[in-house]
Design an enzyme around this catalytic site. Structure first.
Site, mmCIF file in Angstrom:
data_model
loop_
_atom_site.group_PDB
_atom_site.id
_atom_site.type_symbol
_atom_site.label_atom_id
_atom_site.label_comp_id
_atom_site.label_asym_id
_atom_site.label_seq_id
_atom_site.Cartn_x
_atom_site.Cartn_y
_atom_site.Cartn_z
ATOM 1 N N HIS A 18 -1.662 1.130 -9.713
ATOM 2 C CA HIS A 18 -2.315 0.174 -8.791
ATOM 3 C C HIS A 18 -2.968 -0.967 -9.596
ATOM 4 O O HIS A 18 -4.149 -1.285 -9.408
ATOM 5 C CB HIS A 18 -3.354 0.878 -7.907
ATOM 6 C CG HIS A 18 -3.694 0.087 -6.671
ATOM 7 N ND1 HIS A 18 -4.003 0.673 -5.464
ATOM 8 C CD2 HIS A 18 -3.765 -1.258 -6.446
ATOM 9 C CE1 HIS A 18 -4.263 -0.267 -4.564
ATOM 10 N NE2 HIS A 18 -4.120 -1.452 -5.141
ATOM 11 N N ARG B 17 0.856 -1.186 0.000
ATOM 12 C CA ARG B 17 0.000 0.000 0.000
ATOM 13 C C ARG B 17 0.893 1.238 0.000
ATOM 14 O O ARG B 17 2.036 1.192 0.492
ATOM 15 C CB ARG B 17 -0.884 0.028 1.256
ATOM 16 C CG ARG B 17 -2.021 -0.967 1.247
ATOM 17 C CD ARG B 17 -3.156 -0.565 0.312
ATOM 18 N NE ARG B 17 -4.281 -1.483 0.366
ATOM 19 C CZ ARG B 17 -4.566 -2.409 -0.559
ATOM 20 N NH1 ARG B 17 -3.797 -2.558 -1.611
ATOM 21 N NH2 ARG B 17 -5.634 -3.171 -0.436
HETATM 22 N N1 NAP Z 1 -1.055 -3.644 -5.442
HETATM 23 C C1 NAP Z 1 -2.091 -4.443 -5.561
HETATM 24 O O1 NAP Z 1 -2.693 -4.540 -6.639
HETATM 25 C C2 NAP Z 1 -2.522 -5.295 -4.372
HETATM 26 C C3 NAP Z 1 -3.483 -6.300 -4.597
HETATM 27 C C4 NAP Z 1 -3.834 -7.106 -3.531
HETATM 28 C C5 NAP Z 1 -3.277 -6.930 -2.273
HETATM 29 N N2 NAP Z 1 -2.350 -5.941 -2.079
HETATM 30 C C6 NAP Z 1 -1.742 -5.753 -0.740
HETATM 31 O O2 NAP Z 1 -1.024 -6.923 -0.359
HETATM 32 C C7 NAP Z 1 -1.192 -7.103 1.046
HETATM 33 C C8 NAP Z 1 -0.816 -8.503 1.473
HETATM 34 O O3 NAP Z 1 -1.818 -9.425 1.077
HETATM 35 P P1 NAP Z 1 -1.797 -10.964 1.547
HETATM 36 O O4 NAP Z 1 -3.028 -11.574 1.015
HETATM 37 O O5 NAP Z 1 -0.497 -11.596 1.202
HETATM 38 O O6 NAP Z 1 -1.867 -10.794 3.131
HETATM 39 P P2 NAP Z 1 -1.626 -11.927 4.246
HETATM 40 O O7 NAP Z 1 -1.877 -13.281 3.694
HETATM 41 O O8 NAP Z 1 -2.400 -11.487 5.444
HETATM 42 O O9 NAP Z 1 -0.058 -11.830 4.557
HETATM 43 C C9 NAP Z 1 0.499 -10.772 5.244
HETATM 44 C C10 NAP Z 1 1.951 -11.098 5.591
HETATM 45 O O10 NAP Z 1 2.541 -9.937 6.208
HETATM 46 C C11 NAP Z 1 3.105 -10.323 7.466
HETATM 47 N N3 NAP Z 1 2.986 -9.218 8.436
HETATM 48 C C12 NAP Z 1 1.886 -8.531 8.805
HETATM 49 N N4 NAP Z 1 2.196 -7.602 9.741
HETATM 50 C C13 NAP Z 1 3.521 -7.729 9.958
HETATM 51 C C14 NAP Z 1 4.443 -7.067 10.818
HETATM 52 N N5 NAP Z 1 4.049 -6.089 11.652
HETATM 53 N N6 NAP Z 1 5.733 -7.454 10.797
HETATM 54 C C15 NAP Z 1 6.154 -8.458 9.972
HETATM 55 N N7 NAP Z 1 5.321 -9.133 9.136
HETATM 56 C C16 NAP Z 1 4.032 -8.764 9.135
HETATM 57 C C17 NAP Z 1 2.279 -11.509 7.931
HETATM 58 O O11 NAP Z 1 3.023 -12.232 8.892
HETATM 59 P P3 NAP Z 1 2.425 -13.590 9.537
HETATM 60 O O12 NAP Z 1 2.487 -14.609 8.413
HETATM 61 O O13 NAP Z 1 3.339 -13.922 10.634
HETATM 62 O O14 NAP Z 1 1.021 -13.270 9.958
HETATM 63 C C18 NAP Z 1 2.080 -12.244 6.601
HETATM 64 O O15 NAP Z 1 3.208 -13.034 6.319
HETATM 65 C C19 NAP Z 1 -2.640 -6.711 1.262
HETATM 66 O O16 NAP Z 1 -2.896 -6.361 2.613
HETATM 67 C C20 NAP Z 1 -2.817 -5.528 0.338
HETATM 68 O O17 NAP Z 1 -2.500 -4.335 1.019
HETATM 69 C C21 NAP Z 1 -1.974 -5.131 -3.105
#
Ligand code: NAP
Length: 309
Positions: A272, A224
């Site tokens: 995006h 983000r």
């Molecule tokens: N640019 C785009 O088009 C687009 C599209 C979709 C999503 N996104 C972004 O991508 C993000 C990630 O999506 P996802 O589905 O992969 O999420 P997810 O499955 O919830 O994975 C999040 C990862 O981040 C880690 N994390 C969270 N808080 C942390 C912290 N404080 N310190 C260290 N590690 C931390 C988590 O650790 P744990 O495994 O230990 O919980 C997990 O490994 C979304 O939230 C969204 O903002 C962007």
């Protein structure tokens, strides 16, 4: 049976209605602001909640985000005790891994440099390095970070990663903890951000992280816009600490015309577009979550409201 509220300024409810109705013929989908009796709404599908919040829907059993992230929902303002789920979509996950591979390969094979040189009519040869000699670091090893790690590994890159909890992923050296991010960053020449935006991760792409990275490294931000401390990026690029950045997300979107990120040869701006899901592929899990909410069961892809993702 209750009715489902659809509230989004980005998504078209008429794209969702057919695939959802196919799976749930008695679905009653009401589009904000024409939701009728608020007490009949038991599930809300939202990108951003309405300005007046969701508190008026007293019988809400679930809030279903229309995105993979939930930062746009402001969890602290949602009715307490109502479970929240996000979208996890194979199409979106594959598209994200593809975008990250493309960004990594572009830097790995120096295409960013050749793009500049071709405009300057400059013939400058660089011996390609094997991918096995290039380490890519991934911040966030969840659904998207995990899939991206696999895609990069399959293409021969060395992969390191950082997450909140320690991870055991074959072939991925994984770090966690407050200092782990800097240890990881020091090993990687390309750092890809796939963290969710929470109070803990806001501004995490900053001078301290760039200083920990190897000189001449690259940054890819697909998390983000709020992850990037914008004022730290240009000095890092100008000083050569970073050699380039690929940015798909911004604090304010669309990126303002006068924004200094535009037009720089060392910054690639994309609108995006790294990945997006579709109503057709995401409808089954949304319908399943409506059923689960009505049956009082835990939701699929339920968000931990305390952790913020
Ligand atoms: N640019 C785009 O088009 C687009 C599209 C979709 C999503 N996104 C972004 O991508 C993000 C990630 O999506 P996802 O589905 O992969 O999420 P997810 O499955 O919830 O994975 C999040 C990862 O981040 C880690 N994390 C969270 N808080 C942390 C912290 N404080 N310190 C260290 N590690 C931390 C988590 O650790 P744990 O495994 O230990 O919980 C997990 O490994 C979304 O939230 C969204 O903002 C962007």
């Amino acid at each position: 049976m209750g009715a489902v509220l659809f509230c989004s300024n980005l998504d078209d409810p008429e794209e969702w209605r057919p695939p959802m109705t196919k799976l749930m013929p008695d679905l009653e989908l009401r589009v904000f602001p024409n939701f009728g009796n608020a007490d009949e709404i038991d599930v809300a599908m939202v990108w951003r909640p309405p300005a007046e919040g969701l508190g008026q829907f007293k019988n809400l059993k679930a809030i279903l985000s229309l995105g993979a992230g939930v930062d746009q929902l402001d969890l602290s303002k949602l009715p307490a005790g109502v479970p929240v789920a996000r979208l996890v979509d194979d199409v979106l996950t594959t598209a994200m891994a593809e975008y990250c591979l493309l960004a990594a390969l572009r830097y790995h094979r120096r295409v960013d440099l050749y793009e500049r040189n071709s405009r300057l009519k400059k013939w400058e040869y660089h011996i390609p390095r094997p991918a096995a000699q290039r380490t890519v670091g991934i911040l966030g090893l969840g659904v998207l970070g995990g899939a991206t790690a696999e895609k990069l590994k399959m293409n021969g890159f060395k992969v390191v990663g950082w997450s909140r909890s320690p991870k055991q992923i074959a072939g991925v050296e994984s770090f966690s903890g407050a200092d782990g991010i800097y240890t990881m960053a020091a090993k990687a020449e390309i750092v890809i951000n796939l963290l969710p935006l929470t109070p803990d991760t806001r501004g995490i792409l900053n001078k301290k992280l760039f200083d920990a990275m190897q000189p001449g490294s690259y940054l890819v931000n697909v998390g983000r816009g709020g992850h990037l401390t914008e004022e730290d990026l240009i000095p890092a690029l100008d000083s050569g600490k970073l050699a380039g950045a690929t940015l798909d997300v911004f604090q304010k979107e669309p990126l303002a015309q006068e924004h200094p990120f535009w037009g720089r040869p060392d910054i690639l701006v994309t609108p995006h577009c790294a990945s997006t899901g579709g109503a057709d592929t995401a409808a089954p899990q949304v319908v399943e979550n409506i059923r689960r909410a009505r049956a009082g069961k835990p939701l699929m892809n339920q968000v931990d409201r305390a952790k913020g993702y």
